[in-house]
Design an enzyme around this catalytic site. Structure first.
Site, mmCIF file in Angstrom:
data_model
loop_
_atom_site.group_PDB
_atom_site.id
_atom_site.type_symbol
_atom_site.label_atom_id
_atom_site.label_comp_id
_atom_site.label_asym_id
_atom_site.label_seq_id
_atom_site.Cartn_x
_atom_site.Cartn_y
_atom_site.Cartn_z
ATOM 1 N N SER A 146 11.964 -10.570 -0.447
ATOM 2 C CA SER A 146 12.024 -8.959 -1.066
ATOM 3 C C SER A 146 13.550 -9.076 -1.194
ATOM 4 O O SER A 146 15.130 -9.580 -0.528
ATOM 5 C CB SER A 146 12.052 -8.198 0.253
ATOM 6 O OG SER A 146 12.434 -7.233 -1.029
ATOM 7 N N TYR A 157 11.504 -3.612 8.188
ATOM 8 C CA TYR A 157 11.375 -4.038 6.946
ATOM 9 C C TYR A 157 11.915 -5.094 6.292
ATOM 10 O O TYR A 157 11.432 -6.722 6.317
ATOM 11 C CB TYR A 157 10.610 -3.236 5.687
ATOM 12 C CG TYR A 157 10.099 -4.119 4.415
ATOM 13 C CD1 TYR A 157 8.811 -5.445 4.122
ATOM 14 C CD2 TYR A 157 10.856 -4.322 3.482
ATOM 15 C CE1 TYR A 157 8.391 -6.118 3.737
ATOM 16 C CE2 TYR A 157 10.536 -5.250 2.194
ATOM 17 C CZ TYR A 157 9.479 -5.953 2.663
ATOM 18 O OH TYR A 157 8.843 -6.760 1.313
HETATM 19 N N1 NAP Z 1 5.951 -4.895 -4.751
HETATM 20 C C1 NAP Z 1 7.634 -5.258 -4.386
HETATM 21 O O1 NAP Z 1 8.101 -3.899 -4.476
HETATM 22 C C2 NAP Z 1 7.702 -5.923 -3.471
HETATM 23 C C3 NAP Z 1 9.549 -6.570 -3.408
HETATM 24 C C4 NAP Z 1 9.994 -7.120 -2.810
HETATM 25 C C5 NAP Z 1 8.921 -7.999 -2.322
HETATM 26 N N2 NAP Z 1 7.699 -7.227 -1.725
HETATM 27 C C6 NAP Z 1 6.751 -8.654 -1.194
HETATM 28 O O2 NAP Z 1 5.308 -9.338 -1.921
HETATM 29 C C7 NAP Z 1 3.887 -9.837 -1.282
HETATM 30 C C8 NAP Z 1 2.949 -9.082 -2.075
HETATM 31 O O3 NAP Z 1 3.615 -7.453 -1.867
HETATM 32 P P1 NAP Z 1 2.714 -7.465 -3.088
HETATM 33 O O4 NAP Z 1 3.763 -6.201 -3.858
HETATM 34 O O5 NAP Z 1 2.002 -7.973 -3.965
HETATM 35 O O6 NAP Z 1 2.152 -6.287 -1.832
HETATM 36 P P2 NAP Z 1 0.087 -5.786 -2.016
HETATM 37 O O7 NAP Z 1 -0.560 -5.896 -3.615
HETATM 38 O O8 NAP Z 1 0.016 -4.510 -1.412
HETATM 39 O O9 NAP Z 1 -0.407 -6.724 -2.001
HETATM 40 C C9 NAP Z 1 -0.341 -7.765 0.160
HETATM 41 C C10 NAP Z 1 -1.405 -9.015 -0.366
HETATM 42 O O10 NAP Z 1 -0.684 -9.131 1.072
HETATM 43 C C11 NAP Z 1 -2.026 -9.256 1.570
HETATM 44 N N3 NAP Z 1 -2.214 -9.041 3.102
HETATM 45 C C12 NAP Z 1 -1.097 -8.254 3.956
HETATM 46 N N4 NAP Z 1 -1.718 -8.521 5.135
HETATM 47 C C13 NAP Z 1 -2.398 -9.773 5.449
HETATM 48 C C14 NAP Z 1 -3.317 -9.281 6.893
HETATM 49 N N5 NAP Z 1 -3.259 -9.060 8.141
HETATM 50 N N6 NAP Z 1 -3.731 -11.519 6.131
HETATM 51 C C15 NAP Z 1 -4.457 -10.868 5.514
HETATM 52 N N7 NAP Z 1 -3.874 -10.816 4.091
HETATM 53 C C16 NAP Z 1 -2.626 -9.863 3.873
HETATM 54 C C17 NAP Z 1 -3.231 -8.223 1.465
HETATM 55 O O11 NAP Z 1 -4.323 -8.134 1.681
HETATM 56 P P3 NAP Z 1 -5.551 -7.151 1.442
HETATM 57 O O12 NAP Z 1 -5.255 -6.037 -0.141
HETATM 58 O O13 NAP Z 1 -7.116 -7.682 1.072
HETATM 59 O O14 NAP Z 1 -5.524 -6.251 2.312
HETATM 60 C C18 NAP Z 1 -2.639 -8.220 -0.047
HETATM 61 O O15 NAP Z 1 -3.367 -9.613 -1.153
HETATM 62 C C19 NAP Z 1 4.816 -8.852 0.132
HETATM 63 O O16 NAP Z 1 5.129 -10.276 1.113
HETATM 64 C C20 NAP Z 1 5.956 -8.081 0.475
HETATM 65 O O17 NAP Z 1 6.555 -8.079 0.921
HETATM 66 C C21 NAP Z 1 6.301 -6.952 -2.706
#
Ligand code: NAP
Length: 275
Positions: A146, A157
Site C-alpha cells: 500500500s 495497518y
Molecule cells: N482498496 C484500497 O484502497 C487499497 C489500497 C492499498 C492497498 N490495498 C490492499 O489491496 C489488497 C486487496 O484489498 P481490496 O482493496 O481489494 O479489498 P477487498 O475488496 O476487501 O478485498 C480483500 C480480499 O481479501 C480477502 N481476504 C481477507 N481476509 C482473508 C482471509 N483471512 N482469508 C482469505 N481471504 C481473505 C477477501 O476475501 P472475502 O471477501 O472472501 O472475505 C477479499 O477477497 C489488500 O491487501 C489491501 O490491503 C487496498
C-alpha cells in the site's frame, strides 16, 4: 479469448480473489490465458469471476479458504501444481484493515491484520518459491502492499504494509540467483470493499458523495456494479481495481531478466484515510 500478453500455459494463484483488486487481477490473468486459481473466503463471488473467465475461453479454479489458517496456502499451492504441473505466478493480495488509533485499537484486530497481511503473505511467498523451484518455472511473485508503506505513520495497518515492503525487498535479495522475480505493488485509495471494517458511516458518506443510492452493511460486500459506479463517479479520489490489475499484468509479462521491483498506482488526488 484475448491472449495478447501470452500467459497461455501459465498457472497463476491469486489470494483474496473474491473482491476488489484480487478479483480484477484474477480476471485479467484469466483473460490473458493463464489458468487462474482464485482463493478467498466467499465462494459465490469467486465462482462468478471464474465463470466469466471460462466463458471467454479461459481456465479457472476456485479454492475456498481462510489464509490465516496457514496450511490453507500450502494446500492451495499443492492443488495448483497437482492440477496443472507447475506454478508461474503467485499474487499475495488477501488483506484487510481495521481503522483506529494505537491507543484505542483492539489487539484482536491487530492480530487479524498481522495474520492476514503479513504472516499469510510470508507463507504464500515461501510455498510459491518452493513450488516454482521444484518445477523449474520462470516465476513471478506479486505482493500487494500500500502507499501507506511510504509514510512513517499510518497506524497498525500501515505497519503491516511496511512489513510487506521489507519482505518483498528481502525476498528479492534471496532470489537474485533464481529465475523468480518479486514485484511489490503499492496501491493508493481504490474503490473496493476495503472499507468493510471501518465505521459504516465512512462508506455511506463516500457513496453519498458519489451520488450512489446503496446501503452499506457493516462487514459486507458492496455489489461489483456499485463499486464500478463509485470508481467512475470519484475518479479523482478513488482508483479502479482495473488500474492495479493493469500494473500487475505489466510486471508479470516482462521477460525474466527484468524485475519490476516496486510499483505505486494511485488516483490523482491523495486520500488521507489509511489505505
Ligand atoms: N482498496 C484500497 O484502497 C487499497 C489500497 C492499498 C492497498 N490495498 C490492499 O489491496 C489488497 C486487496 O484489498 P481490496 O482493496 O481489494 O479489498 P477487498 O475488496 O476487501 O478485498 C480483500 C480480499 O481479501 C480477502 N481476504 C481477507 N481476509 C482473508 C482471509 N483471512 N482469508 C482469505 N481471504 C481473505 C477477501 O476475501 P472475502 O471477501 O472472501 O472475505 C477479499 O477477497 C489488500 O491487501 C489491501 O490491503 C487496498
Amino acid at each position: 479469448m484475448s491472449n495478447s500478453t501470452g500467459l497461455a500455459g501459465k498457472t497463476a494463484i491469486v489470494t483474496g480473489a473474491s473482491s476488489g483488486i484480487g478479483r480484477a487481477i484474477a480476471a485479467q490473468l484469466g483473460a490473458a490465458g493463464a489458468h487462474v486459481f482464485l482463493s478467498g473466503r466467499t465462494a459465490e463471488a469467486m465462482q462468478d469471476c471464474a465463470a466469466q473467465i471460462v466463458d471467454q475461453g479461459g481456465q479457472a479454479s476456485v479454492v475456498v479458504g481462510d489464509v490465516t489458517q496457514l496450511g490453507v496456502l500450502q494446500t492451495l499451492v499443492d492443488q495448483a501444481v497437482a492440477e496443472t504441473g507447475h506454478l508461474h505466478i503467485m499474487v499475495n493480495n488477501a488483506g484487510l484493515s481495521y481503522s483506529g488509533s494505537i491507543l484505542e485499537g483492539d489487539p484482536e484486530h491487530w492480530r487479524t491484520m498481522f495474520d492476514t497481511n503479513v504472516l499469510a503473505l510470508l507463507v504464500g511467498c515461501q510455498a510459491a518459491v518452493r513450488a516454482m523451484r521444484a518445477c523449474n518455472a520462470e516465476g513471478q511473485i506479486v505482493n500487494i502492499s500500500s502507499v501507506v508503506a511510504q509514510r512513517p505513520n499510518g497506524g497498525v495497518y500501515a505497519a503491516t504494509k511496511h512489513a510487506v515492503n521489507v519482505i518483498s525487498a528481502s525476498l528479492r535479495d534471496e532470489l537474485e540467483q533464481d529465475s523468480i522475480r518479486i514485484t511489490n505493488v503499492m496501491p493508493g485509495a481504490i474503490a473496493t470493499n476495503f472499507a468493510r471494517n471501518f465505521d459504516v458511516e465512512f462508506s455511506a458518506t463516500m457513496l453519498k458523495m458519489a451520488g450512489i443510492d446503496a446501503d452499506p452493511a457493516p462487514g459486507g460486500h458492496l455489489a461489483p456494479e456499485t463499486l464500478e459506479a463509485l470508481a467512475n463517479n470519484m475518479q479523482n479520489l478513488l482508483g479502479n481495481p482495473q488500474d492495479v490489475a493493469n500494473a500487475v499484468m505489466y510486471a508479470v509479462t516482462q521477460p525474466i531478466h527484468v524485475n519490476i521491483a516496486d510499483i505505486v498506482v494511485r488516483p490523482p488526488k491523495s486520500f488521507d484515510v489509511a489505505h
